[in-house]
Design a protein around this motif. Structure first.
Motif, PDB file in Angstrom:
ATOM      1  N   MET A  78       1.717   8.975 -25.361  1.00  0.00           N
ATOM      2  CA  MET A  78       1.496  10.329 -24.870  1.00  0.00           C
ATOM      3  C   MET A  78       0.360  10.347 -23.847  1.00  0.00           C
ATOM      4  O   MET A  78       0.395  11.099 -22.862  1.00  0.00           O
ATOM      5  N   ARG A  79      -0.633   9.484 -24.031  1.00  0.00           N
ATOM      6  CA  ARG A  79      -1.757   9.408 -23.104  1.00  0.00           C
ATOM      7  C   ARG A  79      -1.289   9.023 -21.703  1.00  0.00           C
ATOM      8  O   ARG A  79      -1.788   9.553 -20.696  1.00  0.00           O
ATOM      9  N   PRO A 126       5.597  19.398 -27.551  1.00  0.00           N
ATOM     10  CA  PRO A 126       6.324  20.000 -28.680  1.00  0.00           C
ATOM     11  C   PRO A 126       7.514  20.854 -28.231  1.00  0.00           C
ATOM     12  O   PRO A 126       8.550  20.877 -28.903  1.00  0.00           O
ATOM     13  N   LYS A 127       7.376  21.540 -27.090  1.00  0.00           N
ATOM     14  CA  LYS A 127       8.485  22.341 -26.568  1.00  0.00           C
ATOM     15  C   LYS A 127       9.664  21.446 -26.199  1.00  0.00           C
ATOM     16  O   LYS A 127      10.824  21.761 -26.524  1.00  0.00           O
ATOM     17  N   ILE A 145      13.055  15.160 -25.971  1.00  0.00           N
ATOM     18  CA  ILE A 145      12.310  13.968 -26.363  1.00  0.00           C
ATOM     19  C   ILE A 145      12.178  13.955 -27.884  1.00  0.00           C
ATOM     20  O   ILE A 145      12.438  14.971 -28.552  1.00  0.00           O
ATOM     21  N   GLU A 146      11.769  12.809 -28.408  1.00  0.00           N
ATOM     22  CA  GLU A 146      11.321  12.714 -29.790  1.00  0.00           C
ATOM     23  C   GLU A 146       9.820  12.474 -29.737  1.00  0.00           C
ATOM     24  O   GLU A 146       9.367  11.440 -29.228  1.00  0.00           O
ATOM     25  N   TYR A 147       9.068  13.424 -30.245  1.00  0.00           N
ATOM     26  CA  TYR A 147       7.617  13.387 -30.101  1.00  0.00           C
ATOM     27  C   TYR A 147       6.967  13.112 -31.453  1.00  0.00           C
ATOM     28  O   TYR A 147       6.987  13.960 -32.343  1.00  0.00           O
ATOM     29  N   ASP A 148       6.426  11.915 -31.589  1.00  0.00           N
ATOM     30  CA  ASP A 148       5.677  11.547 -32.794  1.00  0.00           C
ATOM     31  C   ASP A 148       4.229  11.947 -32.552  1.00  0.00           C
ATOM     32  O   ASP A 148       3.419  11.155 -32.066  1.00  0.00           O
TER      33      ASP A 148
END
Length: 215
Positions: free
Chosen positions: A57-58, A94-95, A102-105
């Motif tokens: 994510m960074r 998150p949206k 996407i799949e956001y962990d």
């Protein structure tokens, strides 16, 4: 027996409905518009479209921050990073996850692109093309404006030189016949006209060149 036979089709139908309910519905035009409504989500999607594997994510945040600040990732300040990182972490990613883009962990800070991401590629390609066209038109407009200012400068210089010659002749500073004085003034304006005509021809050539896409 009849009840048992009747119950089996209903059970099968129920399973089918349950399986269908698990499949994500297609994105509507309104969904797509809402996702692409902000620059940060658009830039995040552009970055992810170029990645086949999960990314940090960074890394997404740094790419978006660099685009937003028109700089490179290496030259980003901590303030610029933080200003983009927090909204992406709390809202934008998150949206995209809610829309199955996407799949956001979130706890691990990992983003995985999904197949649905490809839906946005045509929209972003058109957006990028329009942006390049706008930049090109702006540069050409600035060049045209500079040419017009140049034309005005040439004629102003010719006018000033002509007035100076007339004044000098009247004051006796220059001893010139009327014919010679008139010839000099005419020559000044002929030269100014020649220069501005060449500049106008260059503008016309550029405007009608193959790179123009306006119809």
């Amino acid at each position: 027996m009849t009840l048992k036979a009747d119950s089996h089709p209903r059970s099968s139908e129920s399973s089918s409905n349950t399986a269908g309910a698990d499949e994500p519905s297609e994105l509507t035009p309104d969904d797509i518009f809402h996702v692409l409504q902000t620059n940060r989500r658009r830039d995040a999607i552009r970055y992810l479209l170029e990645k086949d594997n999960p990314v940090k994510m960074r890394d997404v945040a740094e790419y978006v921050a660099a685009k937003e600040n028109e700089t490179t990732v290496a030259n980003l300040t901590s303030t610029q990073r933080q200003r983009v990182y927090i909204p992406l972490y709390q809202s934008h990613l998150p949206k995209l996850d809610e829309q199955d883009v996407i799949e956001y962990d979130k706890p691990r800070g990992i983003v995985r692109p999904t197949d649905r991401l490809e839906v946005f590629r045509p929209y972003l390609e058109v957006s990028s093309e329009e942006s390049h066209r706008t930049d090109r038109d702006r540069r050409e407009s600035e060049a045209d404006g500079a040419a017009v200012r140049s034309d005005t400068t040439y004629y102003s210089a010719a006018t000033a030189a002509s007035l100076s010659l007339l004044l000098a002749a009247q004051l006796g500073v220059l001893t010139l016949s009327g014919l010679v004085l008139g010839s000099l003034i005419t020559l000044l304006f002929v030269l100014a006209t020649a220069v501005t005509t060449r500049a106008g021809a260059r503008l016309a050539t550029r405007s009608s060149g193959p790179h123009r896409t306006d119809v």
